[in-house]
Design a protein around this motif. Structure first.
Motif, PDB file in Angstrom:
ATOM      1  N   THR A  23       5.886   0.063   5.837  1.00 11.43           N
ATOM      2  CA  THR A  23       6.335  -1.040   4.984  1.00 11.43           C
ATOM      3  C   THR A  23       5.795  -2.382   5.453  1.00 11.43           C
ATOM      4  OG1 THR A  23       8.369   0.131   4.384  1.00 11.43           O
ATOM      5  CG2 THR A  23       8.361  -2.252   4.095  1.00 11.43           C
ATOM      6  N   ILE A  24       5.350  -3.170   4.492  1.00  8.62           N
ATOM      7  CA  ILE A  24       4.979  -4.561   4.724  1.00  8.62           C
ATOM      8  C   ILE A  24       6.042  -5.420   4.048  1.00  8.62           C
ATOM      9  CG2 ILE A  24       3.299  -6.381   4.213  1.00  8.62           C
ATOM     10  CD1 ILE A  24       1.111  -4.250   4.369  1.00  8.62           C
TER      11      ILE A  24
ATOM     12  N   GLU B  29      -5.668 -16.019  -2.771  1.00  6.45           N
ATOM     13  CA  GLU B  29      -6.334 -14.814  -2.275  1.00  6.45           C
ATOM     14  C   GLU B  29      -6.451 -13.750  -3.381  1.00  6.45           C
ATOM     15  OE1 GLU B  29      -3.794 -16.321  -0.949  1.00  6.45           O
ATOM     16  OE2 GLU B  29      -4.403 -16.992   1.064  1.00  6.45           O
ATOM     17  N   MET B  30      -5.453 -13.688  -4.245  1.00  8.32           N
ATOM     18  CA  MET B  30      -5.463 -12.744  -5.360  1.00  8.32           C
ATOM     19  C   MET B  30      -6.634 -13.027  -6.302  1.00  8.32           C
ATOM     20  SD  MET B  30      -3.393 -10.279  -6.914  1.00  8.32           S
ATOM     21  CE  MET B  30      -1.774 -10.579  -6.243  1.00  8.32           C
ATOM     22  N   ASP B  31      -6.921 -14.308  -6.524  1.00  8.32           N
ATOM     23  CA  ASP B  31      -7.995 -14.691  -7.449  1.00  8.32           C
ATOM     24  C   ASP B  31      -9.373 -14.260  -6.958  1.00  8.32           C
ATOM     25  OD1 ASP B  31      -6.178 -15.814  -9.175  1.00  8.32           O
ATOM     26  OD2 ASP B  31      -6.427 -17.853  -8.405  1.00  8.32           O
TER      27      ASP B  31
ATOM     28  N   HIS C 199      -7.875  -1.791 -10.256  1.00  4.97           N
ATOM     29  CA  HIS C 199      -8.663  -0.685  -9.693  1.00  4.97           C
ATOM     30  C   HIS C 199      -8.511  -0.683  -8.174  1.00  4.97           C
ATOM     31  CE1 HIS C 199     -11.692   2.458 -10.160  1.00  4.97           C
ATOM     32  NE2 HIS C 199     -12.356   1.941  -9.144  1.00  4.97           N
ATOM     33  N   MET C 200      -7.251  -0.583  -7.711  1.00  6.09           N
ATOM     34  CA  MET C 200      -6.971  -0.577  -6.281  1.00  6.09           C
ATOM     35  C   MET C 200      -6.056   0.593  -5.946  1.00  6.09           C
ATOM     36  SD  MET C 200      -6.403  -4.668  -5.518  1.00  6.09           S
ATOM     37  CE  MET C 200      -6.255  -4.441  -3.724  1.00  6.09           C
ATOM     38  N   THR C 201      -6.432   1.351  -4.944  1.00  5.39           N
ATOM     39  CA  THR C 201      -5.605   2.453  -4.460  1.00  5.39           C
ATOM     40  C   THR C 201      -4.489   1.893  -3.581  1.00  5.39           C
ATOM     41  OG1 THR C 201      -6.897   2.733  -2.443  1.00  5.39           O
ATOM     42  CG2 THR C 201      -7.639   3.956  -4.407  1.00  5.39           C
ATOM     43  N   PRO C 202      -3.465   2.689  -3.289  1.00  9.42           N
ATOM     44  CA  PRO C 202      -2.441   2.215  -2.346  1.00  9.42           C
ATOM     45  C   PRO C 202      -3.034   1.763  -1.012  1.00  9.42           C
ATOM     46  CG  PRO C 202      -1.616   4.131  -3.499  1.00  9.42           C
ATOM     47  CD  PRO C 202      -3.064   3.970  -3.907  1.00  9.42           C
ATOM     48  N   LEU C 203      -4.027   2.488  -0.505  1.00 11.78           N
ATOM     49  CA  LEU C 203      -4.658   2.093   0.756  1.00 11.78           C
ATOM     50  C   LEU C 203      -5.353   0.744   0.629  1.00 11.78           C
ATOM     51  CD1 LEU C 203      -5.468   2.629   3.667  1.00 11.78           C
ATOM     52  CD2 LEU C 203      -7.416   3.965   2.826  1.00 11.78           C
ATOM     53  N   MET C 204      -6.007   0.494  -0.490  1.00 20.45           N
ATOM     54  CA  MET C 204      -6.677  -0.792  -0.701  1.00 20.45           C
ATOM     55  C   MET C 204      -5.656  -1.925  -0.744  1.00 20.45           C
ATOM     56  SD  MET C 204      -9.445   0.484  -3.543  1.00 20.45           S
ATOM     57  CE  MET C 204     -10.132  -1.136  -3.906  1.00 20.45           C
ATOM     58  N   VAL C 205      -4.507  -1.688  -1.373  1.00 21.21           N
ATOM     59  CA  VAL C 205      -3.448  -2.694  -1.419  1.00 21.21           C
ATOM     60  C   VAL C 205      -2.920  -2.951  -0.009  1.00 21.21           C
ATOM     61  CG1 VAL C 205      -1.132  -3.231  -2.280  1.00 21.21           C
ATOM     62  CG2 VAL C 205      -2.801  -2.103  -3.781  1.00 21.21           C
ATOM     63  N   TYR C 206      -2.715  -1.880   0.747  1.00 21.48           N
ATOM     64  CA  TYR C 206      -2.225  -2.010   2.120  1.00 21.48           C
ATOM     65  C   TYR C 206      -3.201  -2.834   2.965  1.00 21.48           C
ATOM     66  CZ  TYR C 206      -0.908  -0.692   6.870  1.00 21.48           C
ATOM     67  OH  TYR C 206      -0.548  -0.723   8.198  1.00 21.48           O
TER      68      TYR C 206
ATOM     69  N   LYS D 151      -2.480  -6.541   4.656  1.00 22.63           N
ATOM     70  CA  LYS D 151      -2.538  -6.712   6.112  1.00 22.63           C
ATOM     71  C   LYS D 151      -3.474  -7.847   6.510  1.00 22.63           C
ATOM     72  CE  LYS D 151      -0.894  -4.346   8.936  1.00 22.63           C
ATOM     73  NZ  LYS D 151       0.401  -4.453   9.677  1.00 22.63           N
ATOM     74  N   GLU D 152      -4.400  -8.186   5.634  1.00 23.61           N
ATOM     75  CA  GLU D 152      -5.346  -9.277   5.912  1.00 23.61           C
ATOM     76  C   GLU D 152      -4.746 -10.656   5.639  1.00 23.61           C
ATOM     77  OE1 GLU D 152      -8.683  -8.495   3.457  1.00 23.61           O
ATOM     78  OE2 GLU D 152      -9.470  -6.871   4.727  1.00 23.61           O
ATOM     79  N   GLN D 153      -3.653 -10.708   4.889  1.00 26.50           N
ATOM     80  CA  GLN D 153      -3.087 -11.993   4.502  1.00 26.50           C
ATOM     81  C   GLN D 153      -2.287 -12.615   5.646  1.00 26.50           C
ATOM     82  OE1 GLN D 153      -4.448 -12.881   1.699  1.00 26.50           O
ATOM     83  NE2 GLN D 153      -5.184 -10.759   1.584  1.00 26.50           N
ATOM     84  N   LYS D 154      -2.316 -13.917   5.697  1.00 23.95           N
ATOM     85  CA  LYS D 154      -1.580 -14.636   6.732  1.00 23.95           C
ATOM     86  C   LYS D 154      -0.082 -14.559   6.438  1.00 23.95           C
ATOM     87  CE  LYS D 154      -5.267 -17.972   7.643  1.00 23.95           C
ATOM     88  NZ  LYS D 154      -5.643 -19.416   7.627  1.00 23.95           N
TER      89      LYS D 154
END
Length: 210
Positions: free
Chosen positions: A107-108, A176-178, A185-192, A196-199
């Motif tokens: 969980t994030i 960052e979303m923009d 077109h994002m998998t759960p892993l891509m979202v994770y 994790k890269e966001q401050k």
């Protein structure tokens, strides 16, 4: 208030053959603990603009009858099903109905202001009953996607798409979303990995996020 974005591993209730084919995480969903009365107010204010008003009316009746003061609300969409809501309970042995925990979930957590919480919950309430987007989910296994306007509300969802559109609607990590190529077109892993890269969101004295 904390928004939990939970990434399910293909274990426990997700220990299914097709879930093991998609990588480290096979599903993603959001959950949040909130006051029952606040949840009822948000439901009531979104009935008329929702995809399925009857679903929200029935949900509002259930919530108002509950003797609980707080609810842990989870919004999700499973393969082939519809956008749904369930209520998590720490006393149950069923890991699907418990608040997210290891070894089933990673969980994030994102801290929300009250206005953001209302946007997150309201957005998901309005999507309840929408069907699972099987074609777009299957295309996640390829480099091809279906072109859509990222600013439009989809008529169907798969799990990670619902999470990303929720964050976008609430204005969370907006800049960052923009920069993302296609949140449809994002998998759960891509979202994770993206999250994790966001401050971390640091609260300032005036209550705003830094």
């Amino acid at each position: 208030m904390d928004l939990n974005i939970s990434f399910a591993k293909p274990v426990g209730p997700y220990d299914l053959l097709w879930n093991k084919c998609v990588g480290q995480y096979c599903h993603v969903e959001i959950s949040i603990e909130m006051e029952k009365d606040l949840f009822g107010v948000i439901i009531d204010s979104n009935v008329e603009s929702s995809h399925n008003p009857k679903l929200l009316e029935a949900l509002l009746t259930r919530v108002r009858k509950s003797s609980l003061k707080k609810l842990t609300v989870c919004f999700y969409v499973m393969w082939g099903d519809v956008v749904s809501v369930r209520f998590l309970n720490e006393l149950t042995d069923d890991p699907l109905m418990r608040p997210p925990e290891e070894p089933v979930y990673e969980t994030i957590t994102i801290n929300l202001e009250v206005e953001e919480l209302q946007k997150v919950v309201g957005y998901n309430l309005r999507q309840l009953g929408k069907t699972y987007d099987i074609p777009r989910a299957l295309l996640l296994f390829s480099h091809f996607t279906l072109r859509t306007n990222p600013n439009e509300v989809p008529s169907q969802f798969f799990c990670s798409q619902l999470v990303m559109h929720t964050l976008k609607h609430a204005g969370i990590y907006e800049a960052e979303m923009d920069k993302l190529k296609d949140i449809n077109h994002m998998t759960p892993l891509m979202v994770y990995e993206w999250l994790k890269e966001q401050k971390p969101r640091i609260k300032m004295n005036d209550g705003e996020d830094k």
